[in-house]
Design an enzyme around this catalytic site. Structure first.
Site, PDB file in Angstrom:
ATOM      1  N   SER A 198       5.974   6.080   0.916  1.00  0.00           N
ATOM      2  CA  SER A 198       6.420   4.715   0.691  1.00  0.00           C
ATOM      3  C   SER A 198       5.318   3.973  -0.040  1.00  0.00           C
ATOM      4  O   SER A 198       4.139   4.155   0.259  1.00  0.00           O
ATOM      5  CB  SER A 198       6.708   4.038   2.037  1.00  0.00           C
ATOM      6  OG  SER A 198       7.039   2.687   1.836  1.00  0.00           O
ATOM      7  N   SER A 199       5.694   3.144  -1.004  1.00  0.00           N
ATOM      8  CA  SER A 199       4.689   2.460  -1.808  1.00  0.00           C
ATOM      9  C   SER A 199       5.118   1.046  -2.146  1.00  0.00           C
ATOM     10  O   SER A 199       6.301   0.753  -2.261  1.00  0.00           O
ATOM     11  CB  SER A 199       4.463   3.236  -3.110  1.00  0.00           C
ATOM     12  OG  SER A 199       3.598   2.527  -3.957  1.00  0.00           O
TER      13      SER A 199
ATOM     14  N   ASP B  33       0.859  -1.168   0.000  1.00  0.00           N
ATOM     15  CA  ASP B  33       0.000   0.000   0.000  1.00  0.00           C
ATOM     16  C   ASP B  33       0.900   1.224   0.000  1.00  0.00           C
ATOM     17  O   ASP B  33       2.101   1.121   0.193  1.00  0.00           O
ATOM     18  CB  ASP B  33      -0.909   0.004   1.229  1.00  0.00           C
ATOM     19  CG  ASP B  33      -2.207   0.752   0.973  1.00  0.00           C
ATOM     20  OD1 ASP B  33      -2.281   1.501  -0.018  1.00  0.00           O
ATOM     21  OD2 ASP B  33      -3.137   0.596   1.756  1.00  0.00           O
ATOM     22  N   THR B  34       0.318   2.385  -0.204  1.00  0.00           N
ATOM     23  CA  THR B  34       1.091   3.620  -0.186  1.00  0.00           C
ATOM     24  C   THR B  34       0.801   4.377   1.099  1.00  0.00           C
ATOM     25  O   THR B  34      -0.343   4.492   1.511  1.00  0.00           O
ATOM     26  CB  THR B  34       0.735   4.507  -1.396  1.00  0.00           C
ATOM     27  OG1 THR B  34       1.045   3.787  -2.584  1.00  0.00           O
ATOM     28  CG2 THR B  34       1.515   5.809  -1.373  1.00  0.00           C
ATOM     29  N   VAL B  35       1.856   4.869   1.706  1.00  0.00           N
ATOM     30  CA  VAL B  35       1.735   5.672   2.909  1.00  0.00           C
ATOM     31  C   VAL B  35       2.513   6.957   2.673  1.00  0.00           C
ATOM     32  O   VAL B  35       3.664   6.924   2.247  1.00  0.00           O
ATOM     33  CB  VAL B  35       2.320   4.944   4.139  1.00  0.00           C
ATOM     34  CG1 VAL B  35       2.270   5.833   5.368  1.00  0.00           C
ATOM     35  CG2 VAL B  35       1.588   3.640   4.378  1.00  0.00           C
TER      36      VAL B  35
END
Length: 191
Positions: free
Chosen positions: A96-97, A78-80
């Site tokens: 982050s991805s 997932d992206t954060v």
């Protein structure tokens, strides 16, 4: 020569099934891309210093052992994104991805490039300077499009220079991102 050819191929438009041509490849994907175009390839083994490799293996072994002992699960991708400001007014951003599905082998997206050749793509932070307010941005999406448009840098610049935040964000998306065209043979392709 290979970089020039990659740029030229990228200008040909989308790949089959609407996939986006990569802007940068590394690892096996870069090797395969290079081989299929007739360029010489240097083998990895000739680039690895043995003491560094031993240290790497030691660290990987420790990580695997720790994960096994603590029953850590792979939670997927997932992206954060995050932006923050400390008590002194310093700004920072990060992202982050897990990447995109069906990506080209060896593809490097905007996240790994944000501190190297493509800074300002996946995230951007700038402290206040004089009359210019500080700003921090973090984005997610298709990395190639974000890299081509320098999306977070342009968003930050608009936020610093326009009086209305909503208008600045709308202009970033419509003028700096969705409204950017690149030549693909005889057609114009919207990215």
């Amino acid at each position: 020569m290979t970089a020039k050819q990659m740029v030229q191929e990228g200008m040909n438009g989308l790949l089959s099934l609407g996939r986006i041509p990569p802007m940068l490849l590394v690892g096996q994907g870069a090797k395969e891309w290079t081989k299929t175009r007739g360029y010489p390839v240097v083998e990895d083994e000739s680039l690895i210093e043995q003491s560094s490799f031993k240290t790497y293996i030691d660290h990987i072994s420790r990580l695997v052992e720790y994960q096994e002992q603590n029953n850590q699960l792979d939670l997927g991708h997932d992206t954060v994104g995050a932006i923050c400001i400390d008590r002194f007014g310093n700004m920072a951003s990060g992202v982050s991805s897990g990447g995109i599905s069906l990506k080209a082998p060896g593809r490097v997206g905007e996240l790994l490039l944000k501190k190297a050749a493509m800074y300002g793509c996946g995230c951007w932070a700038q402290n206040e300077k004089g009359d210019v307010p500080g700003v921090a941005c973090s984005t997610t999406g298709t990395g190639e499009q974000i890299m081509r448009t320098m999306l977070t840098y342009k968003c930050a610049t608009r936020l610093q220079n326009e009086d209305d935040v909503q208008s600045a964000l709308a202009n970033t998306l419509t003028k700096d991102f969705l409204g950017i065209h690149f030549q693909a043979q005889n057609d114009i392709v919207l990215i």
